[in-house]
Design a protein around this motif. Structure first.
Motif, short mmCIF file in Angstrom:
data_model
loop_
_atom_site.label_atom_id
_atom_site.label_comp_id
_atom_site.label_asym_id
_atom_site.label_seq_id
_atom_site.Cartn_x
_atom_site.Cartn_y
_atom_site.Cartn_z
N THR A 150 43.84 0.44 69.76
CA THR A 150 44.33 -0.76 70.46
C THR A 150 43.58 -0.98 71.77
OG1 THR A 150 46.48 -0.54 69.41
CG2 THR A 150 46.38 -1.91 71.38
N ASN A 151 43.37 0.07 72.52
CA ASN A 151 42.66 -0.05 73.80
C ASN A 151 41.20 -0.46 73.59
OD1 ASN A 151 42.59 0.13 76.67
ND2 ASN A 151 41.49 2.06 76.45
N ALA A 152 40.53 0.14 72.63
CA ALA A 152 39.11 -0.14 72.39
C ALA A 152 38.87 -1.54 71.84
CB ALA A 152 38.51 0.89 71.45
N THR A 153 39.85 -2.10 71.14
CA THR A 153 39.64 -3.39 70.47
C THR A 153 40.25 -4.58 71.22
OG1 THR A 153 41.61 -3.08 69.10
CG2 THR A 153 39.50 -2.33 68.19
N ARG A 154 40.88 -4.34 72.35
CA ARG A 154 41.61 -5.42 73.03
C ARG A 154 40.73 -6.59 73.45
NH1 ARG A 154 41.98 -1.45 77.54
NH2 ARG A 154 40.52 -2.26 79.08
N LYS A 155 39.42 -6.37 73.68
CA LYS A 155 38.52 -7.47 74.03
C LYS A 155 38.03 -8.22 72.80
CE LYS A 155 36.81 -5.36 78.26
NZ LYS A 155 35.63 -4.76 78.93
N ILE A 156 38.30 -7.67 71.62
CA ILE A 156 37.89 -8.30 70.37
C ILE A 156 39.05 -9.06 69.75
CG2 ILE A 156 37.05 -7.86 68.01
CD1 ILE A 156 35.71 -5.32 69.18
N ILE A 157 40.21 -8.42 69.72
CA ILE A 157 41.39 -9.03 69.10
C ILE A 157 42.63 -8.47 69.77
CG2 ILE A 157 41.47 -7.31 67.24
CD1 ILE A 157 42.36 -9.73 65.43
N SER A 158 43.57 -9.34 70.07
CA SER A 158 44.77 -8.89 70.76
C SER A 158 45.78 -8.28 69.79
CB SER A 158 45.43 -10.06 71.50
OG SER A 158 45.99 -10.96 70.57
N ALA A 159 46.57 -7.36 70.31
CA ALA A 159 47.65 -6.76 69.51
C ALA A 159 48.61 -7.85 69.05
CB ALA A 159 48.37 -5.70 70.33
N GLU A 160 48.81 -8.86 69.87
CA GLU A 160 49.71 -9.97 69.50
C GLU A 160 49.16 -10.75 68.31
OE1 GLU A 160 50.41 -8.51 73.44
OE2 GLU A 160 48.58 -9.45 72.68
N ARG A 161 47.85 -10.99 68.28
CA ARG A 161 47.27 -11.71 67.14
C ARG A 161 47.40 -10.89 65.86
NH1 ARG A 161 41.23 -13.33 65.68
NH2 ARG A 161 41.73 -14.49 63.80
N ILE A 162 47.19 -9.57 65.96
CA ILE A 162 47.36 -8.70 64.79
C ILE A 162 48.80 -8.75 64.31
CG2 ILE A 162 47.36 -6.30 64.00
CD1 ILE A 162 44.95 -5.86 65.93
N ASP A 163 49.76 -8.60 65.23
CA ASP A 163 51.18 -8.63 64.87
C ASP A 163 51.55 -9.97 64.23
OD1 ASP A 163 51.51 -6.06 65.87
OD2 ASP A 163 52.35 -6.74 67.79
N SER A 164 51.07 -11.07 64.80
CA SER A 164 51.37 -12.40 64.27
C SER A 164 50.79 -12.58 62.87
CB SER A 164 50.81 -13.46 65.22
OG SER A 164 50.95 -14.73 64.68
N SER A 165 49.58 -12.15 62.67
CA SER A 165 48.94 -12.26 61.36
C SER A 165 49.67 -11.41 60.32
CB SER A 165 47.47 -11.85 61.46
OG SER A 165 46.82 -12.04 60.23
N TYR A 166 50.08 -10.22 60.72
CA TYR A 166 50.82 -9.35 59.80
C TYR A 166 52.18 -9.96 59.46
CZ TYR A 166 52.95 -5.28 57.67
OH TYR A 166 53.57 -4.45 56.79
N SER A 167 52.88 -10.49 60.46
CA SER A 167 54.18 -11.14 60.21
C SER A 167 54.03 -12.32 59.26
CB SER A 167 54.80 -11.62 61.53
OG SER A 167 55.13 -10.52 62.34
N GLN A 168 52.97 -13.11 59.44
CA GLN A 168 52.73 -14.24 58.55
C GLN A 168 52.43 -13.76 57.14
OE1 GLN A 168 53.15 -17.63 59.33
NE2 GLN A 168 53.12 -17.64 57.09
N PHE A 169 51.66 -12.68 57.02
CA PHE A 169 51.39 -12.10 55.70
C PHE A 169 52.69 -11.73 55.01
CE2 PHE A 169 51.36 -8.02 53.48
CZ PHE A 169 50.71 -8.41 52.32
#
Length: 178
Positions: A150-169
């Motif tokens: 999560t720390n290494a990827t925060r400039k690429i993709i936010s944890a919120e975007r991942i959570d939102s995409s997973y919830s939509q899935f």
């Protein structure tokens, strides 16, 4: 999702930035894993993003891959064999050394496919992922720590975007697969 126990693989996700006049600025996050291959000993899982472009998610350094050779990619998080994911859609790099991940089969939902952003939810919530890449001629097993993802990827993709995409899935899968 996954167990809380820490994995002692001695690896953490790393990130770096750079760029050039042709491609623009980029940020990359990656983890080097362990491999059963005697030839390909330094496999990587990589996420990167160039300014103004979509994120790339790929496996590199794990072999040489070609279309028409029956490539399959399977994923198990924290050794939970009940949750084996398989890659549904990917593409090959021009040199055949990287596999770009696009869609994943979830073990519970047979119709709805996960996109790579939703799949990253498991990278956030688990400690380790084992990957098997096989084709008509060979197979290689890889193991990667998810520590520091999560720390290494925060400039690429936010944890919120991942959570939102997973919830939509999950919403889409419950509607389509029930």
């Amino acid at each position: 999702f996954c167990s809380i126990a820490l994995t002692a693989l001695g690896q953490d996700w790393k990130s770096e930035t750079g760029g050039n006049a042709f491609d623009g600025e980029y940020v990359t996050a990656y983890i080097q894993g362990k491999s059963t291959s005697s030839t390909y000993k330094a496999p990587l899982i990589v996420l990167n993003k160039y300014d103004g472009r979509e994120m790339n998610f790929y496996l590199a350094g794990a072999g040489y891959f070609q279309e028409g050779t029956g490539v399959t990619i399977q994923w198990i998080f924290d050794n939970d064999k009940e949750k084996m994911f398989s890659t549904y859609d990917w593409s090959y790099s021009a040199d055949g050394k990287s596999l770009f991940i696009a869609q994943i089969n979830h073990p519970k939902y047979l119709i709805t496919k996960m996109n790579e952003v939703a799949f990253l939810k498991y990278f956030q919530d688990c400690n380790k992922v084992d990957v098997r890449i096989s084709d008509n001629y060979s197979k290689v097993d890889l193991s990667f720590s998810l520590s520091g993802f999560t720390n290494a990827t925060r400039k690429i993709i936010s944890a919120e975007r991942i959570d939102s995409s997973y919830s939509q899935f999950l919403v889409d899968a419950e509607r389509r697969d029930s």
